[in-house]
Design an enzyme around this catalytic site. Structure first.
Site, mmCIF file in Angstrom:
data_model
loop_
_atom_site.group_PDB
_atom_site.id
_atom_site.type_symbol
_atom_site.label_atom_id
_atom_site.label_comp_id
_atom_site.label_asym_id
_atom_site.label_seq_id
_atom_site.Cartn_x
_atom_site.Cartn_y
_atom_site.Cartn_z
ATOM 1 C CG HIS A 69 -1.999 1.001 1.160
ATOM 2 N ND1 HIS A 69 -1.770 2.340 1.380
ATOM 3 C CD2 HIS A 69 -3.316 0.890 0.853
ATOM 4 C CE1 HIS A 69 -2.905 3.004 1.219
ATOM 5 N NE2 HIS A 69 -3.860 2.150 0.896
ATOM 6 C CD GLU A 75 -5.513 1.482 -3.031
ATOM 7 O OE1 GLU A 75 -6.703 1.427 -2.698
ATOM 8 O OE2 GLU A 75 -4.589 1.621 -2.227
HETATM 9 P P1 PGA Z 1 -9.699 5.717 0.629
HETATM 10 O O1 PGA Z 1 -8.472 4.710 0.763
HETATM 11 O O2 PGA Z 1 -10.869 4.925 0.173
HETATM 12 O O3 PGA Z 1 -9.890 6.274 2.039
HETATM 13 O O4 PGA Z 1 -9.297 6.760 -0.340
HETATM 14 C C1 PGA Z 1 -8.297 3.697 -0.168
HETATM 15 C C2 PGA Z 1 -7.072 2.902 0.171
HETATM 16 O O5 PGA Z 1 -6.098 3.488 0.672
HETATM 17 O O6 PGA Z 1 -7.015 1.687 -0.053
#
Ligand code: PGA
Length: 224
Positions: free
Chosen positions: A96, A145
């Site tokens: 992540h 992401e």
């Molecule tokens: P968010 O986070 O939905 O709060 O933007 C997504 C993630 O970090 O997986």
């Protein structure tokens, strides 16, 4: 029929009682469909209690972790090894951007974590910040992401997310399942779920509220 994943990433939120309240509210409402994969990734301390509650309630919910150690069992203070976690988790979010940014996680570390996960039959869900981010060998589930979209209320467009997903598959194999994550909520989730190239959502903030999460699951279950 393609799989649709709805993955809740609680990050560093919820103590045990808050986690169990969420499970009590969400669990009984979850739809059962073979290709709808529902996952919750609580904090380490919550995982065992969440797992027990899911088993007792027989809820269609996979329990995952938000990370795992790149090492095997041993003298690694503060780490949770894949072997230990495999008692209670079936999936692990790896790489992540918050870990890469705040904890110096590198592609090489992510690749080690993937190896450890696979040794213990934990499904690695690897987060890719862009089309170019390295996908370690043996991975079949990833999430696109973009950093600008995480926790900002400023999601990528569904069309661009789908285009990036196609690019990721082009580089790494058509067999990959690509989720989208970054400021997903019940208002915008449908447009992402409708993209042919996407296999679901990785959700941070909007997954913390039981009702909001259930709304997203409901929308996903109608599309799947
Ligand atoms: P968010 O986070 O939905 O709060 O933007 C997504 C993630 O970090 O997986």
């Amino acid at each position: 029929m393609k799989n649709i994943w709805v993955v809740a990433n609680w990050k560093s939120n919820k103590n045990i009682s808050e986690a169990l309240a969420w499970i009590d509210q969400v669990g009984p409402e979850l739809p059962r469909k073979d290709n709808l994969k529902l996952v919750v990734c609580p904090t380490y301390i919550d995982i065992e209690e969440v797992k027990k509650a899911v088993l007792v309630g027989n809820y269609p919910l996979i329990v995952g972790s938000q990370d795992l150690s790149p090492f095997e069992d041993g003298p690694y203070t503060g780490e949770e090894s894949a072997r230990i976690l495999s008692d209670v988790v079936d999936l692990a979010i790896l790489g992540h951007s918050e870990r890469r940014e705040n904890f110096g996680e590198t592609d090489a570390m992510v690749a080690e974590k993937v190896k450890r996960a696979k040794e213990f039959k934990i499904e690695p869900l690897v987060c890719l910040q862009s089309e170019e981010t390295l996908v370690p060998e043996g991975v079949r589930l990833v999430a696109y992401e973009p950093v600008f979209a995480i926790g900002t209320g400023n999601p990528d467009t569904p069309a661009n997310a789908a285009e990036v997903a196609e690019g990721i598959k082009g580089r790494n194999g058509q067999g990959l399942e690509v989720l989208y994550g970054g400021s997903v909520n019940s208002d915008n989730c449908k447009a992402f779920l409708q993209q042919e190239a996407l296999n679901g959502l990785l959700i941070g903030k909007a997954s913390l509220e039981a009702e909001e999460f259930l709304k997203i699951v409901d929308i996903a279950s109608k599309i799947v």
